[in-house]
Design a protein around this motif. Structure first.
Motif, short mmCIF file in Angstrom:
data_model
loop_
_atom_site.label_atom_id
_atom_site.label_comp_id
_atom_site.label_asym_id
_atom_site.label_seq_id
_atom_site.Cartn_x
_atom_site.Cartn_y
_atom_site.Cartn_z
N VAL A 73 0.87 -1.16 -0.12
CA VAL A 73 -0.10 -0.10 -0.07
C VAL A 73 0.96 1.22 -0.08
O VAL A 73 0.27 2.14 -0.46
CB VAL A 73 -1.06 0.16 1.10
CG1 VAL A 73 -2.08 -1.03 1.03
CG2 VAL A 73 -0.40 -0.20 2.45
N LEU A 76 1.54 2.01 -3.90
CA LEU A 76 0.33 2.16 -4.16
C LEU A 76 0.06 3.87 -3.99
O LEU A 76 -0.50 4.53 -4.65
CB LEU A 76 -0.98 1.42 -3.92
CG LEU A 76 -0.93 -0.19 -4.40
CD1 LEU A 76 -2.39 -0.84 -4.03
CD2 LEU A 76 -0.83 -0.25 -5.78
N GLY A 77 0.15 4.21 -2.47
CA GLY A 77 0.13 5.41 -2.08
C GLY A 77 0.89 6.45 -2.80
O GLY A 77 0.61 7.51 -3.03
N ASP A 80 -0.33 7.29 -6.11
CA ASP A 80 -1.55 7.80 -6.32
C ASP A 80 -0.99 9.25 -5.99
O ASP A 80 -1.86 10.26 -6.63
CB ASP A 80 -2.36 7.42 -5.00
CG ASP A 80 -3.55 8.32 -4.84
OD1 ASP A 80 -4.57 7.88 -5.57
OD2 ASP A 80 -3.58 9.08 -3.91
N LEU A 170 -0.71 1.87 -10.64
CA LEU A 170 -1.52 1.69 -9.63
C LEU A 170 -2.57 0.85 -9.81
O LEU A 170 -2.89 -0.27 -9.10
CB LEU A 170 -2.01 3.00 -9.04
CG LEU A 170 -2.63 2.93 -7.86
CD1 LEU A 170 -2.55 4.54 -7.18
CD2 LEU A 170 -4.33 2.70 -8.01
N SER A 174 -2.67 -2.86 -8.03
CA SER A 174 -3.61 -3.23 -7.03
C SER A 174 -4.61 -4.39 -7.34
O SER A 174 -4.98 -5.15 -6.50
CB SER A 174 -4.64 -1.87 -7.12
OG SER A 174 -5.29 -1.38 -8.40
N SER A 184 -7.26 -1.22 1.76
CA SER A 184 -6.05 -0.49 0.80
C SER A 184 -6.41 0.89 0.61
O SER A 184 -5.37 1.52 0.63
CB SER A 184 -6.17 -1.29 -0.33
OG SER A 184 -7.57 -1.35 -0.94
N THR A 185 -7.72 1.19 0.42
CA THR A 185 -7.87 2.55 0.19
C THR A 185 -7.48 3.43 1.30
O THR A 185 -6.93 4.34 1.21
CB THR A 185 -9.53 2.84 -0.03
OG1 THR A 185 -9.75 2.05 -1.06
CG2 THR A 185 -9.85 4.14 -0.54
N VAL A 188 -3.60 3.62 1.26
CA VAL A 188 -3.27 4.34 -0.08
C VAL A 188 -3.49 5.68 0.31
O VAL A 188 -2.35 6.71 0.02
CB VAL A 188 -4.11 4.04 -1.21
CG1 VAL A 188 -3.99 4.91 -2.30
CG2 VAL A 188 -3.80 2.69 -1.88
N SER A 192 -0.31 8.36 0.52
CA SER A 192 -0.17 9.20 -0.61
C SER A 192 -0.11 10.65 0.38
O SER A 192 0.59 11.70 0.01
CB SER A 192 -1.46 9.47 -1.04
OG SER A 192 -1.62 10.56 -2.17
#
Length: 305
Positions: A73, A76-77, A80, A170, A174, A184-185, A188, A192
């Protein structure tokens, strides 16, 4: 009836996300893109946390995750953060319709990255979609005159293109990371926020979102980038999620309308042509990708039987 519920969720997201370009421009009247992104991320973290709790997740599930998941994550962050940072910068200085075209080149990048990173096969429809997407980008950069580049800030569109690549990466990662969507959200947005804070301290300065920037920042952080993700998860949980996902391409059309209405952005026919081409490209790429996935699932089911 249930099917229409998922369509309503998707249409709600399309409507909400269509305001991201306009709201980001309003929000950057008194703040730069570093400040606007940081505060939007902070608000998104809080919004997603409270919504996840309301949806049945415990605070321990959200806050305490295994180290391998934390690494995923974080990646991913960071992606993002790069995506939105470059996107907001583009919308702050360049014609919004031109930025829209470049922004929505991510579907064809997803296909390319899936092929390069995970050796997924390309169908004829996907290759046609990628070619159309490339033409859309060229048309936008040249305003239809292929002998010159006609945008005011071509470097800004190159940065937006880089941001779209980050979003595509991403999306691909994901899918293969297979993490709970709420967890995850949340993480993230947390990561971020951390990355955007680093950029803020390095290239800008701390500033509270006051005055004309307050309301756009609240809307962007809580609804446009926060709660909307939860709504999208609900839309994608339906039985026809691949078909529903194609509704997303209504968003740039609505965004173009808001730009012309709110800011009087120049209505360049080449930009409209580029927008139409990139939407066609995205729909072709996504629909073809979905068919390949369905065929793979059927093959796996036959092997199991």
């Amino acid at each position: 009836m249930a099917k229409y519920k998922y369509i309503i969720y998707a249409l709600s997201c399309v409507f909400i996300w269509s305001f991201i370009p306009s709201i980001s421009r309003f929000g950057q009247k008194e703040m730069d893109h570093f400040q606007f992104l940081f505060w939007s991320n902070v608000l998104s973290v809080l919004a997603v946390f409270f919504v996840a709790i309301m949806m049945g997740k415990s605070w321990k599930q959200l806050l305490f995750v295994p180290f391998p998941i934390m690494i995923k994550v974080f990646i991913l962050g960071a992606l993002d953060c790069f995506f939105y940072l470059l996107l907001y910068y583009g919308y702050s200085i360049e014609n919004g319709i031109a930025v829209l075209v470049i922004q929505y080149s991510w579907p064809l990048m997803i296909i390319g990255l899936s092929f390069l990173l995970f050796k997924e096969q390309l169908s004829i429809k996907q290759m046609i979609g990628m070619a159309i997407g490339f033409i859309a980008v060229v048309v936008t950069f040249t305003q239809g005159d292929f002998t010159r580049i006609s945008v005011q800030h071509p470097q800004a569109l190159l940065l937006v293109f880089s941001g779209a690549f980050c979003f595509a990466l991403l999306s691909v990662l994901s899918k293969y990371f297979a993490i709970d969507p709420y967890i995850s959200t949340f993480w993230v947005f947390v990561n971020s926020t951390v990355v955007s804070l680093i950029f803020l301290l390095l290239f800008s300065q701390f500033q509270w979102p006051l005055g004309d920037s307050l309301m756009p920042t609240l809307l962007n952080g809580i609804i446009l980038n926060g709660i909307s993700y939860i709504i999208w998860f609900k839309a994608m949980s339906g039985p026809d999620s691949p078909k529903i996902a194609s509704i997303l391409f209504l968003s740039p059309i609505m965004s173009m309308m808001w730009f012309i209405l709110f800011f009087g952005d120049e209505f360049v026919p080449a930009y409209v042509a580029g927008l139409v081409l990139v939407i066609i490209s995205g729909v072709l790429c996504i629909s073809a990708k979905n068919k390949v996935e369905e065929q793979n699932k059927r093959s796996d089911a036959l092997i199991e039987d």
